[in-house]
Structures are given as structure tokens and as C-alpha cells.
Write an enzyme that holds these catalytic residues in place. Structure first.
Site, PDB file in Angstrom:
ATOM      1  N   GLY A   1       8.553   3.858  -0.274  1.00 53.00           N
ATOM      2  CA  GLY A   1       9.345   5.080  -0.160  1.00 53.00           C
ATOM      3  C   GLY A   1      10.813   4.743  -0.093  1.00 53.00           C
ATOM      4  O   GLY A   1      11.226   3.584  -0.235  1.00 53.00           O
TER       5      GLY A   1
ATOM      6  N   GLY B   1      11.617   2.258   2.853  1.00 54.75           N
ATOM      7  CA  GLY B   1      11.036   0.933   2.925  1.00 54.75           C
ATOM      8  C   GLY B   1       9.680   0.859   2.251  1.00 54.75           C
ATOM      9  O   GLY B   1       9.255   1.775   1.553  1.00 54.75           O
TER      10      GLY B   1
ATOM     11  N   ASP C   1       3.099  18.623  12.713  1.00 56.60           N
ATOM     12  CA  ASP C   1       2.662  18.443  11.323  1.00 56.60           C
ATOM     13  C   ASP C   1       1.203  18.016  11.276  1.00 56.60           C
ATOM     14  O   ASP C   1       0.845  17.043  10.618  1.00 56.60           O
ATOM     15  CB  ASP C   1       3.551  17.424  10.615  1.00 56.60           C
ATOM     16  CG  ASP C   1       3.437  17.519   9.095  1.00 56.60           C
ATOM     17  OD1 ASP C   1       3.064  18.600   8.604  1.00 56.60           O
ATOM     18  OD2 ASP C   1       3.711  16.528   8.403  1.00 56.60           O
TER      19      ASP C   1
ATOM     20  N   ILE D   1       0.812  -1.220   0.000  1.00 56.54           N
ATOM     21  CA  ILE D   1       0.000   0.000   0.000  1.00 56.54           C
ATOM     22  C   ILE D   1       0.844   1.268   0.000  1.00 56.54           C
ATOM     23  O   ILE D   1       0.303   2.374  -0.047  1.00 56.54           O
ATOM     24  CB  ILE D   1      -0.955   0.024   1.215  1.00 56.54           C
ATOM     25  CG1 ILE D   1      -0.153  -0.058   2.517  1.00 56.54           C
ATOM     26  CG2 ILE D   1      -1.978  -1.087   1.117  1.00 56.54           C
ATOM     27  CD1 ILE D   1      -1.001   0.097   3.760  1.00 56.54           C
ATOM     28  N   GLY D   2       2.153   1.133   0.070  1.00 59.16           N
ATOM     29  CA  GLY D   2       3.001   2.323   0.057  1.00 59.16           C
ATOM     30  C   GLY D   2       4.452   1.931  -0.102  1.00 59.16           C
ATOM     31  O   GLY D   2       4.875   0.856   0.327  1.00 59.16           O
TER      32      GLY D   2
END
Length: 646
Positions: free
Chosen positions: A385, A388, A496, A382-383
Site C-alpha cells: 500500500g 508500506g 469499522d 502478501i500486501g
């Protein structure tokens, strides 16, 4: 007359022969001269080109051409004249955002414990902004290279006046610099963000009538790319980097060497301006004095081994009368003992960083020693980068679903920071935080970090595609405030807060994620690092002032406006123009104030106070009358499902 002139000529010739070298002398001198090749002067190296940038009351002058182009493109001359200080703030801030390309933030953090890396810059820009940095080159060479640093008076300094205020810019022609450092040119405007969301299984139940957000009118492509978060955990950050160095030695001191100054106090003080920021750096330069004042100057002589004070003498004056009654004075100089060397004042140094082997040993004490392959079954990615990949996984023997981040530990640039965040997440758990479950280290390199998984995705998809009412907005804000209250009570600042970092469960759960920007401060203290996402950033961070946990309250107020309008203020502006507007206007305009209840307007006013000392805290906001309007979290479920189906 002619005889006189000829005599003068002969005299000049005679004198010329006396003082002019003979031919033999010339030949001898030529033999003694080294060869021309030995006298060749090499080309300069490590040169630094200094440019003074000023404002003459009409326009900025002296900026490198790429920066002039971006300035004229994004901020009109009228706006520049209106508030040149805001332009300076925007330029400095935008320059720092070019520090390095955006990297995956998940589990790569500014340590919430004391860490010298915390004072680096961690501001996010869109992927499009950083991607263009690699492709743009400056035609004017090093003199106008976008590695030029733009420096100006800080936000607390006097306003700019004609001719007297300058920024200091510098560019280096060091051939050892990488291309990414040389080509950090202000980028074109970012492209619009996508409103697409991953498809899930079609919901067949009856769905109540929703209020889809009206489509935006056609706009030029100036919107930054929002992150596509299909699940709970994949988010991004820039990895901070710092350089270590030691202050110059104390003159005349033979004491022990001064240890290196902590990197959060160290700067490159190559100019006398109040700051020095560049497209490669996203941190403000602070002038730190390294010299010590020792009073008198001490000189030493080595001939007799005696030490003499250059500005002090101890003498005894004796007056003696002579025969004529005159008085003479005999000075008997007494040599003083060698002066004691003044003690060197050394700052308390932070603890030494752990070596990779020490980090690995401590990590082994934290992780589960068993093999995760038998417990977790990977379902889908699902992701992904730089640090990892994130997977959805099923827990063997149950229906539980988790998010698993797998990283090559040996290639992580900030291993100790990774270790620290795992420790912190393991210690601090809350129902409104995406919590750490456990971790594994397979074959000393394959690091697994298991986290909560929320299938509903992030809040951004909901606020962009649907329109929440005040009761639903109050419910989301209340859950976020519970998480912030917990963090602030433990002296942790999130730094953030935005809709991208609020994750939703299919049962209406609301949780804060992305602890990558978290920082822990001592009660009552403040920080001054520049972190966060500019559109949600508080004025005190943008102006590089010291701040505390109140920055999260400002960002929460901006997120509330985001839920009202579908986007934060100035999102349709280019990043430089947005930073300028935040610096100039402070509190943003509440566009739909007339449509909002008095309680909601008051809630926003308390969050969006420019002065952080007057801004509300989590305790005050949790007791605010607006939150009494909060609907049950189940009211969010139809909206979450509708978004996931599209």
C-alpha cells in the site's frame, strides 16, 4: 416667435460655454490622466462561484451537471419525491467521500488519544470509485466543477419544503488547486468484487460436506471491489488532513492574541447554510461563533489621550434661575476613567503536535534496538500500500509465523498518529484482537511492525463462498463480541466492523483487525466524525449525529446479515443509492427472517435498532440466548480450508 427661440438658443450656448471645459482644459486633463495601461483591471483571482440548490417539490434544481447526472442515474425521480431529505443526506455523504484517494490504512489511524486530526473524514470507498475521480473532467468549468460543495440542513433540521430549502454549493477556480482536487467527479458504478483467494497447499485430509453458497444471478457491474486480504494485516484507510487557522480578533481588544482554534472546531464558514460539504471534503461543516459580545462599544481618541465611552456619559445637572424666572441647565461632564478591557475567553488548547524529531525520539524508546534481519526471515509479500509493504516472515529458531509491515518512516504523512497507534496496540492486547508483537527502527527510517499472522484470511472469503449455519455464525459473533467488549471497556470504539476486518486462523481462531479507525472517547461522551464503510455504517454516523460505542453493535448486526446472505444490505446498489436507502429505511430488511430461529431474529433486532440509546451493548449481547447455540471454533476449520484450497 422666431426671435424668442433664437434668444433661448443663444442663452443655452452661453451657459454651455461657462460650464463646459475649454479645449485647453481638456488637453490639461488628458495630460493628468494616467496611461491606459495603468488603468487596466486585472482578471479576478480566487473567485468562488455560488450556486443555490433547491428542491421545488418535483426535482432538485441548481446542482452542477455532473452531480445531476449521478443523482438521476442512481436515484429515480420517484425516490427523490418520496424522501428528499434522504436524498440530501446521501448527496452530502457521498460528496464527502470524494475527499481524497484511498490509502493504506494499516498503522495509519485516527489517534485514540485526543488529536485534532480526528475530526476529519475517513470514510472508505472502493478503489474503483476513487480511481475514476482522476479521469473525469467537468465541461462547464468552475461554475459546475465537482469541487462544488453541497450543503443542506442536517438530519435534525426541518423537512424540506417547496422553494424554502436550499443547499449551498461553491466551486473555486484557484489555480493552485491540484488536479485531484479539481476533478473529484462522482464516479460510475463500481465493478463486482472478486471472489478469488490466494492458493495454499492442497488439503489432503477428509473434508466434511460443505454447503456452498448458491451463485448469484447475473447482475450489472455495480458491486464495490472487496479488498483481497490474503493474510492478517494488510488493510487500507484514508489519511485525514486538516488545516489550521485562527479566529478573527476581538474588536476593540488590545489583549494577547487568541491562540488558533482546535481544528476539530474550525470550519470554513463561507455560507450561512447549516453545513457545507464538498466532493473534496468528507466532514460536516459546523458553524462555530468566534465573536465575543462585549456590551457597549468603546471608541478611543488619540488627540488628548482621553478615552470616551460612546454610549455612556456621567453628568451632573445643575438648574440655575435667571432674572425672568426661567431655568437653565448646565451639564458638567465628568470624564470616566479608562474602561478595563474585557478578558478574552480562550478555549483550552490541545497539546502541541510533536515535531518529527520528537516523534522519532519517542519511537526509539519503544522499538527494539536490535537488528530484526537476524530474527525474522521474510518469506513472501502478501500486501502492499501507500504506507508500506506487508510480508509473511518466519521467526528464526522456531516454527512461528508473523506478519511484518515495513514502512519508510520519514515519508509517513502522520508520524505522530503512527506513534500513537503503536503505543495503544502495545498497551491493549486481547486473544480476539490481531495483536502487536514488537517493532524495530532500522537506520532511522526503515520501520518494522511485527503483528500476529492468521493464515486463514478474512471472514469475507468464507461468507461469500460457503454458507454457515446458525451455530457457526453464533461462534463468530461471540468471538467478535468478546473483542468489542474489551475495547468498549477501555472506551475504545472500533468504528469499522465488517467481515473484511475479521481474520481467521487455520485452527478456527477469530480475531478483529484493522484498528485504523479506532477512537478513544471518554465514558459518557460522544463523537461526531464520519468514519467507517457506508454499507456497514450506522444511521447516526450517516446522518452525522453524535455517536458512541453503539455504532459497533449496529455494524456487528450488519455483519450477521452478511453471514446469512453472503453480502451486506444494498451491496448491489451504487454507493449513493445505498446511502439513500440507509438514510430512508433505517433498519434493513431481514430477507430470510422466516428461516431463522426466534433467538437469532431477536439478536438481530437488538443489534439493528435505529435509536442507539435503545440498542443493546456488548454485555447484553454476550448473555443473549442465541450465543448459547455457538458451536466450537473447530467447526469453522473445514470451511476455512475449503476456501483456501479454491
Amino acid at each position: 416667435m422666431s426671435t424668442s427661440k433664437s434668444s433661448k438658443v443663444r442663452i443655452r450656448n452661453f451657459i454651455g460655454r461657462i460650464f463646459s471645459p475649454s479645449d485647453k482644459d481638456k488637453d490639461r486633463d488628458d495630460e493628468m490622466k494616467p496611461s491606459s495601461s495603468a488603468m487596466d483591471i486585472s482578471q479576478p483571482y480566487n473567485t468562488v462561484h455560488r450556486v443555490h440548490v433547491g428542491y421545488d417539490g418535483q426535482k432538485f434544481s441548481g446542482l452542477p451537471q455532473p452531480w445531476m447526472d449521478i443523482l438521476l442515474r442512481d436515484i429515480s425521480l420517484a425516490d427523490q419525491k418520496k424522501d428528499p431529505n434522504a436524498v440530501v443526506t446521501a448527496l452530502k455523504f457521498y460528496a464527502q467521500s470524494m475527499k481524497e484517494n484511498e490509502k493504506t490504512k494499516f498503522m495509519t489511524t485516527n489517534s485514540v488519544f485526543t488529536n485534532s486530526d480526528d475530526d476529519d473524514v475517513d470514510v472508505q470507498l472502493t478503489g474503483q470509485v476513487t480511481e475514476h475521480l482522476r479521469n473525469l473532467q467537468c465541461s462547464n468549468g468552475s461554475a459546475t466543477s465537482p469541487s462544488t460543495s453541497v450543503s443542506a440542513s442536517s438530519s435534525s433540521a426541518r423537512p424540506l419544503t417547496n422553494g424554502n430549502n436550499h443547499l449551498s454549493t461553491a466551486s473555486s477556480t484557484d489555480t493552485s488547486l491540484s488536479l485531484s482536487e479539481r476533478n473529484n467527479v462522482p464516479s460510475p458504478a463500481p465493478v463486482p468484487y472478486s471472489e478469488s483467494a490466494p492458493q495454499l497447499k492442497t488439503f489432503t485430509g477428509e473434508t466434511p460436506k460443505l454447503h456452498p453458497r448458491s451463485p448469484f444471478p447475473p447482475q450489472p457491474p455495480v458491486l464495490p471491489q472487496r479488498s483481497k486480504t490474503a493474510s492478517a494485516v494488510a488493510t487500507t484507510t484514508t489519511n485525514p488532513t486538516t488545516s489550521n487557522g485562527a479566529p478573527p480578533p476581538v474588536p476593540g481588544s488590545k489583549g494577547p492574541p487568541v491562540p488558533p482554534k482546535p481544528s476539530h472546531l474550525k470550519i470554513a464558514s463561507s455560507t450561512v447554510s447549516s453545513g457545507c460539504s464538498s466532493p473534496q471534503q468528507y466532514s460536516s461543516a459546523r458553524s462555530v461563533g468566534n465573536s465575543l459580545s462585549n456590551g457597549s462599544v468603546v471608541s478611543t481618541t488619540s488627540s488628548d489621550g482621553d478615552v470616551q465611552l460612546s454610549n455612556k456619559e456621567n453628568s451632573n445637572d445643575k438648574s440655575v434661575g435667571d432674572k425672568n424666572g426661567n431655568t437653565t441647565t448646565n451639564k458638567t461632564t465628568v470624564e470616566p476613567p479608562p474602561p478595563e478591557e474585557p478578558p478574552v475567553r480562550v478555549r483550552a488548547s490541545h497539546r502541541e503536535k510533536l515535531s518529527d524529531s520528537e516523534v522519532l525520539n519517542q519511537l526509539r524508546e519503544i522499538v527494539n534496538p536490535s537488528n530484526p534481519l537476524g530474527k525474522y526471515e521474510m518469506k513472501k509479500q502478501i500486501g502492499v500500500g501507500a504506507s508500506g509493504t506487508v510480508f509473511v516472515a518466519n521467526v528464526a529458531g522456531s516454527t512461528d509465523v508473523v506478519a511484518v509491515k515495513r514502512m519508510a518512516f520519514k515519508t509517513q504523512p502522520k508520524k505522530e498518529m503512527l506513534l500513537t497507534e503503536i503505543k495503544v496496540m502495545k498497551q491493549y492486547r486481547h486473544p480476539n484482537l490481531v495483536n502487536y508483537i514488537e517493532s524495530y527502527l532500522v537506520d532511522a527510517d526503515d520501520l518494522w511492525v511485527v503483528m500476529d499472522y492468521l493464515e486463514g484470511g478474512n471472514l469475507t472469503d468464507v461468507v461469500v463462498k460457503t454458507e454457515l449455519d446458525e451455530g457457526q455464525i453464533a461462534a463468530v459473533l461471540q468471538e467478535c463480541l468478546k473483542a468489542l467488549h474489551f475495547l468498549h471497556r477501555h472506551s475504545i470504539v472500533h468504528r469499522d466492523i465488517k467481515s473484511d476486518n475479521v481474520l481467521l486462523g487455520m485452527n478456527g481462531e477469530v480475531k478483529l483487525t484493522d484498528m485504523g479507525f479506532c477512537a478513544q472517547i471518554q465514558p459518557g461522551s460522544k463523537r461526531d466524525t464520519v468514519v467507517g464503510t457506508p454499507y456497514w455504517m450506522s444511521p447516526e454516523i450517516l446522518n452525522k449525529k453524535q455517536y458512541n460505542y453503539k455504532v459497533d453493535i449496529w455494524s456487528l448486526g450488519i455483519m450477521a446479515l452478511e453471514m446469512i446472505d453472503g453480502e451486506p444490505p444494498y451491496l448491489r446498489e451504487t454507493p449513493l443509492k445505498a446511502i439513500y436507502l440507509i438514510a430512508q429505511n433505517g433498519k434493513p430488511e431481514i430477507k430470510q427472517r422466516d428461516r431463522l430461529s426466534s433467538e437469532f431474529n431477536n439478536f438481530l433486532d437488538k443489534c439493528l435498532v435505529v435509536d442507539p440509546d435503545q440498542r443493546a451493548d456488548t454485555t447484553e449481547l454476550l448473555a443473549h440466548p442465541f450465543l448459547k447455540k455457538a458451536k466450537p471454533l473447530s467447526s469453522l476449520i473445514p470451511y476455512i480450508r475449503a476456501v483456501r484450497e479454491k
